[in-house]
Design a protein around this motif. Structure first.
Motif, PDB file in Angstrom:
ATOM      1  N   LEU A 375       0.669  -0.948  -0.205  1.00 31.37           N
ATOM      2  CA  LEU A 375       0.043   0.142   0.253  1.00 31.37           C
ATOM      3  C   LEU A 375       0.612   1.312  -0.155  1.00 31.37           C
ATOM      4  N   ASP A 376       0.304   2.615  -0.219  1.00 30.85           N
ATOM      5  CA  ASP A 376       1.524   3.490  -1.159  1.00 30.85           C
ATOM      6  C   ASP A 376       0.858   3.993   0.484  1.00 30.85           C
ATOM      7  N   GLU A 379      -0.961   7.072   0.538  1.00 28.32           N
ATOM      8  CA  GLU A 379      -2.461   7.287   0.340  1.00 28.32           C
ATOM      9  C   GLU A 379      -3.004   7.211   1.556  1.00 28.32           C
ATOM     10  N   VAL A 380      -1.831   6.019   2.521  1.00 31.25           N
ATOM     11  CA  VAL A 380      -2.601   5.802   4.260  1.00 31.25           C
ATOM     12  C   VAL A 380      -1.937   6.974   4.999  1.00 31.25           C
ATOM     13  N   LEU A 383      -5.709   9.329   4.047  1.00 31.47           N
ATOM     14  CA  LEU A 383      -6.726   9.267   5.258  1.00 31.47           C
ATOM     15  C   LEU A 383      -6.121   9.620   6.080  1.00 31.47           C
ATOM     16  N   ALA A 393      -7.733   2.858   7.070  1.00 29.79           N
ATOM     17  CA  ALA A 393      -7.303   3.410   6.177  1.00 29.79           C
ATOM     18  C   ALA A 393      -6.149   2.264   5.334  1.00 29.79           C
ATOM     19  N   ARG A 394      -6.049   1.549   5.790  1.00 29.16           N
ATOM     20  CA  ARG A 394      -5.555   0.445   4.967  1.00 29.16           C
ATOM     21  C   ARG A 394      -6.562  -0.795   4.617  1.00 29.16           C
ATOM     22  N   LEU A 397      -7.657   1.414   0.943  1.00 23.04           N
ATOM     23  CA  LEU A 397      -7.043   1.540   0.320  1.00 23.04           C
ATOM     24  C   LEU A 397      -6.943  -0.190  -0.554  1.00 23.04           C
ATOM     25  N   THR A 398      -7.038  -0.988   0.742  1.00 15.42           N
ATOM     26  CA  THR A 398      -7.332  -2.502  -0.242  1.00 15.42           C
ATOM     27  C   THR A 398      -8.484  -2.629  -0.846  1.00 15.42           C
ATOM     28  N   PHE A 401      -8.439  -1.299  -4.054  1.00 11.01           N
ATOM     29  CA  PHE A 401      -7.919  -2.320  -5.087  1.00 11.01           C
ATOM     30  C   PHE A 401      -8.217  -2.993  -5.314  1.00 11.01           C
TER      31      PHE A 401
END
Length: 437
Positions: A375-376, A379-380, A383, A393-394, A397-398, A401
């Protein structure tokens, strides 16, 4: 059982074949497949196409086909029903279950065992013609067991708006099933079909599926394939698609279950102006292994293909993607692109990705690419700055994706159900996500 040689193991799986068919051509097809099973062996990591996928755990277990279908209550079926479906065929441990099946689609949707007689000319012309088994042990084994299966024929210029649902349910441990699907889309027709593999138990079983899809000129098929087998299952599948002039094939495949799974998807663009779009998602954790091999064969000029495949891999799981685009001599003005994007959620997770281009024409536009990463962190951080916790946040994003592929499923109720599944499975504890240091 004790581990046996890989060639003898295939012979052991041949026990329990269905009775002979009244159709001589079908018996001949099955007999040819039995001969090939006898000449082949279970692939190992010494075989180039299987070098990342060790299936030796399969050969340490004994599997035999069920003799009778388990009796399931309607509630068992309801949990996987698709509200929009105009037709549904249900198979329990590989055996057709007419009491749970229906057809209001106005097209041929029936058990292959009966359809091979009622639609003999069409079936004989297509069955076994696309999914070749001469060098494929699992395709040969499936063909040796040809009996029950799904037959769909869409007449010329017919386009049912509602999807057809093919539901394959595993209920018995150490049972082997050999699902077979044949889809024939005649000229100018259109169809959405959902292949759905589910389980009512968590013990080991073996599913070996083959699907053949033949599109005539200007036909359109949207093919959704969902594999959500039990955690100890072995799932091997081959799908072969042939496209005629100006036909369109779109597929979305989602792999969530099984201890070891392998999906081969071969698409032949056999006439000018054909187009295909193939999207895939593997979401795995624990010690799962999910292997996807694809071949897009541009055999004629002016064809278009697009492919996106994603893997989300946590814990000590392993994903494999091998995507081959072939542009044959004379297939000028080919337009093809392929993308493999992979997300690792733990330090032990692994992805082996191999996009390939084989180009034998000079007037083409082809591109491919692959990424493997985590994960970027930016980006984390973004958020988190908006009030989300690190974990939330993780997870978000996951989920996003994987949702990119799920969103391309054209059946609303199934898409929503899978979005919830993906959301649940992308929670950090479920996939052993990397935690912030």
């Amino acid at each position: 059982m004790n581990t046996v040689s890989t060639s003898r193991y295939l012979d052991s799986l041949l026990q329990g074949q269905p009775p002979a068919s009244p159709l001589s051509w079908l018996n001949e097809l099955r007999a040819n497949a039995v001969d090939r099973v006898g000449a082949l062996s279970v692939p190992t990591t010494r075989d180039e196409d299987w070098r990342f996928t060790d299936i030796s755990p399969l050969t340490k277990l004994s599997f035999q086909p069920a003799k009778h279908a388990a009796q399931l209550a309607p509630a068992h079926i309801a949990q996987w029903s698709i509200a929009e479906a105009a037709a549904r065929l249900v198979f329990v441990d590989g055996i057709y279950a007419p009491e749970h099946s229906f057809n209001r689609a106005g097209i041929t949707v029936e058990n292959l065992a009966s359809g091979a007689t009622s639609q003999a000319a069409a079936v004989q012309a297509q069955l076994g013609r696309h999914a070749r088994f001469e060098r494929n042990a699992f395709a040969a084994l499936n063909t040796a067991f040809l009996h029950d299966g799904a037959l769909i024929i869409v007449p010329r210029d017919t386009a049912p708006a509602a999807p057809v649902h093919l539901l394959f349910i595993a209920t018995r441990k150490q049972a082997a099933s050999y699902p077979r699907c044949l889809v024939i889309a005649e000229s100018g027709s259109a169809l959405t079909v959902v292949e759905d593999f589910v389980a009512l138990q968590d013990a080991a079983y073996f599913t070996n599926a083959v699907t053949e899809i033949a599109l005539a000129g200007n036909a359109k098929v949207h093919h959704v394939r969902v594999q959500r087998d039990g955690p100890e299952a072995f799932h091997f599948a081959n799908c072969a698609v042939s496209l005629a002039s100006a036909s369109r094939y779109r597929s979305v495949s989602v792999a969530l279950g099984a201890r070891i799974s392998r999906f081969n998807l071969n698409v032949l663009l056999a006439a000018e102006g054909a187009e295909c779009s193939m999207d895939g998602l593997a979401l795995i954790g624990g010690a799962q292994l999910a292997d996807t091999h694809t071949l897009i064969d541009h055999a004629r000029p002016q064809c278009v293909s697009r492919q996106l495949h994603k893997c989300i891999v946590g814990d000590a799981a392993r994903a494999v993607f091998n995507g081959n685009i072939m542009v044959r001599p004379g297939a000028q003005r080919t337009d093809s692109s392929q993308s493999s994007r992979n997300l690792l959620l733990s330090g032990k997770a692994r992805v082996d990705t191999k996009p390939q281009l084989e180009i034998f024409a000079d007037d083409v536009k082809c591109a491919h690419g692959a990424t493997v990463g985590q994960l970027d962190v930016d980006e984390v951080f973004y958020l988190k700055s908006r009030g989300l916790s690190e974990t939330a946040a993780r997870n978000l994003l996951t989920y996003a994706f994987g949702a990119e592929v799920i969103e391309r499923i054209p059946v609303a109720s199934l898409r929503q159900r899978l979005e919830q599944t993906v959301l649940a499975q992308t929670q950090a504890p479920a996939l052993g996500a990397l935690q912030p240091s």
